[in-house]
Design a protein around this motif. Structure first.
Motif, PDB file in Angstrom:
ATOM      1  N   ARG A  86       0.823  -1.219   0.000  1.00 39.98           N
ATOM      2  CA  ARG A  86       0.000   0.000   0.000  1.00 39.98           C
ATOM      3  C   ARG A  86       0.856   1.268   0.000  1.00 39.98           C
ATOM      4  O   ARG A  86       0.478   2.266  -0.624  1.00 39.98           O
ATOM      5  CB  ARG A  86      -0.978  -0.029   1.159  1.00 39.98           C
ATOM      6  CG  ARG A  86      -2.039  -1.095   0.895  1.00 39.98           C
ATOM      7  CD  ARG A  86      -3.203  -1.031   1.770  1.00 39.98           C
ATOM      8  NE  ARG A  86      -4.203  -1.983   1.268  1.00 39.98           N
ATOM      9  CZ  ARG A  86      -5.290  -2.280   1.927  1.00 39.98           C
ATOM     10  NH1 ARG A  86      -5.539  -1.711   3.089  1.00 39.98           N
ATOM     11  NH2 ARG A  86      -6.139  -3.146   1.423  1.00 39.98           N
ATOM     12  N   ALA A 119       1.862   1.591  -3.449  1.00 38.72           N
ATOM     13  CA  ALA A 119       0.693   2.023  -4.225  1.00 38.72           C
ATOM     14  C   ALA A 119       0.530   3.541  -4.164  1.00 38.72           C
ATOM     15  O   ALA A 119       0.271   4.184  -5.187  1.00 38.72           O
ATOM     16  CB  ALA A 119      -0.567   1.337  -3.708  1.00 38.72           C
ATOM     17  N   VAL A 120       0.689   4.100  -2.979  1.00 44.29           N
ATOM     18  CA  VAL A 120       0.555   5.555  -2.828  1.00 44.29           C
ATOM     19  C   VAL A 120       1.631   6.268  -3.651  1.00 44.29           C
ATOM     20  O   VAL A 120       1.344   7.255  -4.345  1.00 44.29           O
ATOM     21  CB  VAL A 120       0.616   5.961  -1.341  1.00 44.29           C
ATOM     22  CG1 VAL A 120       0.734   7.471  -1.177  1.00 44.29           C
ATOM     23  CG2 VAL A 120      -0.607   5.437  -0.606  1.00 44.29           C
ATOM     24  N   ALA A 179      -0.930   1.134  -9.115  1.00 46.92           N
ATOM     25  CA  ALA A 179      -1.290   1.550  -7.754  1.00 46.92           C
ATOM     26  C   ALA A 179      -2.559   0.844  -7.290  1.00 46.92           C
ATOM     27  O   ALA A 179      -2.639   0.387  -6.139  1.00 46.92           O
ATOM     28  CB  ALA A 179      -1.469   3.065  -7.692  1.00 46.92           C
ATOM     29  N   LEU A 180      -3.533   0.719  -8.176  1.00 47.73           N
ATOM     30  CA  LEU A 180      -4.760   0.009  -7.822  1.00 47.73           C
ATOM     31  C   LEU A 180      -4.469  -1.451  -7.496  1.00 47.73           C
ATOM     32  O   LEU A 180      -4.928  -1.979  -6.477  1.00 47.73           O
ATOM     33  CB  LEU A 180      -5.777   0.105  -8.963  1.00 47.73           C
ATOM     34  CG  LEU A 180      -7.070  -0.683  -8.765  1.00 47.73           C
ATOM     35  CD1 LEU A 180      -7.851  -0.140  -7.574  1.00 47.73           C
ATOM     36  CD2 LEU A 180      -7.898  -0.664 -10.032  1.00 47.73           C
ATOM     37  N   TRP A 217      -2.622  -1.657  -4.158  1.00 45.14           N
ATOM     38  CA  TRP A 217      -3.496  -1.370  -3.025  1.00 45.14           C
ATOM     39  C   TRP A 217      -4.389  -2.564  -2.704  1.00 45.14           C
ATOM     40  O   TRP A 217      -4.614  -2.888  -1.541  1.00 45.14           O
ATOM     41  CB  TRP A 217      -4.355  -0.138  -3.312  1.00 45.14           C
ATOM     42  CG  TRP A 217      -5.117   0.297  -2.097  1.00 45.14           C
ATOM     43  CD1 TRP A 217      -6.387  -0.069  -1.741  1.00 45.14           C
ATOM     44  CD2 TRP A 217      -4.643   1.147  -1.057  1.00 45.14           C
ATOM     45  NE1 TRP A 217      -6.734   0.512  -0.559  1.00 45.14           N
ATOM     46  CE2 TRP A 217      -5.684   1.269  -0.107  1.00 45.14           C
ATOM     47  CE3 TRP A 217      -3.447   1.828  -0.846  1.00 45.14           C
ATOM     48  CZ2 TRP A 217      -5.557   2.041   1.035  1.00 45.14           C
ATOM     49  CZ3 TRP A 217      -3.326   2.595   0.301  1.00 45.14           C
ATOM     50  CH2 TRP A 217      -4.372   2.700   1.227  1.00 45.14           C
TER      51      TRP A 217
END
Length: 145
Positions: A23, A26-27, A73-74, A77
């Motif tokens: 995550r 991802a950010v 990123a999706l 996440w």
């Protein structure tokens, strides 16, 4: 209230840290994607990075990364298998841009170091999962007389 349902799997510390790691990546991937979109539409770099003002190599690389980074990123996440694959694809493209073709794209040492660190941490997590699997397999074996 504690949930002791047998259908809810218990997560190990390694699994929890791995999801947190994914995550965070991802950010940063979303941030990279937004930077490319900002450049392409003229929001950043005083409008000098607008798509119509870019050289052909940048016209190929920047829109590609503007799409791949947010999609990666999706996937990161959600902790699905294709997230790290798309991130690796985008990281390889940036490595080629800033290392192999630096005379065209310039250099960006921070991006290269960041991707190297993420790749190293990813490999360490994969090794930790492999060791956990081996440890669990060793506990399950039965000793026959």
């Amino acid at each position: 209230m504690e949930n002791d349902s047998p259908t809810v799997p218990k997560r190990t510390l390694t699994e929890i840290l791995y999801v947190v790691f994914l995550r965070l990546v991802a950010v940063t991937s979303l941030w990279f994607g937004l930077q490319y979109w900002g450049m392409l539409v003229g929001y950043s770099l005083d409008g000098q990075g607008r798509f119509d003002l870019l050289t052909v190599p940048w016209q190929v690389a920047a829109p590609t990364l503007a799409v791949v980074f947010p999609v990666a990123a999706l996937g990161l996440w959600l902790a699905v298998s294709w997230g790290p694959v798309l991130w690796a694809l985008a990281a390889i493209v940036q490595f080629l841009m800033y290392e192999t073709w630096s005379e065209i794209f310039g250099t960006n040492t921070f991006v290269l170091l960041f991707h190297g660190l993420v790749a190293a941490l990813y490999v360490l997590f994969r090794i930790a999962f492999w060791l956990d699997d081996r440890r669990r397999a060793g506990q399950v074996t039965t000793h026959l007389p």
